[in-house]
Design an enzyme around this catalytic site. Sequence first.
Site, PDB file in Angstrom:
ATOM      1  N   GLU A  74       0.825  -1.208   0.000  1.00  0.00           N
ATOM      2  CA  GLU A  74       0.000   0.000   0.000  1.00  0.00           C
ATOM      3  C   GLU A  74       0.863   1.264   0.000  1.00  0.00           C
ATOM      4  O   GLU A  74       0.507   2.265  -0.638  1.00  0.00           O
ATOM      5  CB  GLU A  74      -0.945  -0.011   1.203  1.00  0.00           C
ATOM      6  CG  GLU A  74      -2.116  -0.980   1.081  1.00  0.00           C
ATOM      7  CD  GLU A  74      -1.747  -2.420   1.408  1.00  0.00           C
ATOM      8  OE1 GLU A  74      -2.597  -3.310   1.236  1.00  0.00           O
ATOM      9  OE2 GLU A  74      -0.598  -2.655   1.838  1.00  0.00           O
ATOM     10  N   HIS A 119     -10.462  -6.027   9.240  1.00  0.00           N
ATOM     11  CA  HIS A 119     -11.104  -5.860   7.933  1.00  0.00           C
ATOM     12  C   HIS A 119     -12.540  -5.346   8.048  1.00  0.00           C
ATOM     13  O   HIS A 119     -13.305  -5.452   7.085  1.00  0.00           O
ATOM     14  CB  HIS A 119     -11.145  -7.195   7.178  1.00  0.00           C
ATOM     15  CG  HIS A 119      -9.805  -7.766   6.847  1.00  0.00           C
ATOM     16  ND1 HIS A 119      -9.005  -8.354   7.780  1.00  0.00           N
ATOM     17  CD2 HIS A 119      -9.133  -7.822   5.668  1.00  0.00           C
ATOM     18  CE1 HIS A 119      -7.892  -8.774   7.200  1.00  0.00           C
ATOM     19  NE2 HIS A 119      -7.941  -8.459   5.920  1.00  0.00           N
TER      20      HIS A 119
END
Length: 344
Positions: free
Chosen positions: A72, A141
């Site tokens: 990322e 998540h």
Amino acid sequence: MAQAETPSASEIDRELTMSRAMVEAIAHEMREDEEVFVMGEDVADYGGIFDSTQGLLEEFGHDRIMDVPISETAFMGAGVGAAMQGMRPVCELMFADFFGVCMDQLYNNMAKTTYMSGGSVSVPMTLMTAVGGTYNDAAQHSQTLYGTFAHLPGMKVVVPSNAYDAKGLMHTAIRDNDPVVYMFHKRLMGLAWMPAPEGPKTGVPEERYEIPFGEADVKREGEDATIVTLGLHVHRALEAAEGLAEDGIDAEVIDLRTLVPLDTETVLESVRKTGRLIVVDEDYHSYGVSGELIARATEGALEDLEAVDRVTAPDTPIPYSRPLENEFQPSTDDIAAAVRSITQ
């Protein structure tokens, strides 16, 4: 096309899921401007794990729909650099929870560059990311984290609750010259394996239209209490309001749609009418959106405010267990109970 010239979602025969509405807006912008491109993990061949880019690869190819390595920091940094050079990247952070991996790129570069350059460098980048729980994916998540991004200056924050808004807000986001964090709730996307509640699938015009940032939407008018919320919980609030109406309690429901900029005036107008405010937020209880909205209501409408309450997620990591996650999530019953507690 201005919002005022666009028919409302209820006036349109064609219905789309939220994911298809988002893709349609991205595709339109890519056809109009070759500087628009998409990058992220599993956005090309897979089409996004929540169908957020489904079908784009077939039309635009790998040069403009790019799968990236699982880093990322690297691809968000690449997106920021591309935006600074005049491109308009749509960078998908697969889960908002992963923001910590690339926070330096997002906050110290994406959000601050325009300010630190004295306005000479724009960063027209859209950070698209999935938020929310309700499908048992545990603590890393399942967060919403709206308030985290909204708290940090330099980024606009968008949270659609239905397909009509999702398309209009996406058009606005991609064309904005500042960084926009576009946060979509997984449960609202219309996926076959994760059914959406009633409501997110709406009429969506085929033509391009924009929904201005900073304009909340009054989803249901009422006289007895104001419920302010966003994302998934717009639909839970509407369901609660229908149940409350059977008991003679008339609740107004406001969908914020964007947190930055925040439409404080619509909230204050409603509170001045009803005298009671409930803020519903899937994000954590402390130091977040719920506290900010209550503070603004007391600052702007204290004389009219009789009672306030908030319905939020507790300050704890989100549990994996389905029964525990259901307990963790603010429910329709929780919202109804909160409204009853301040109206009786």
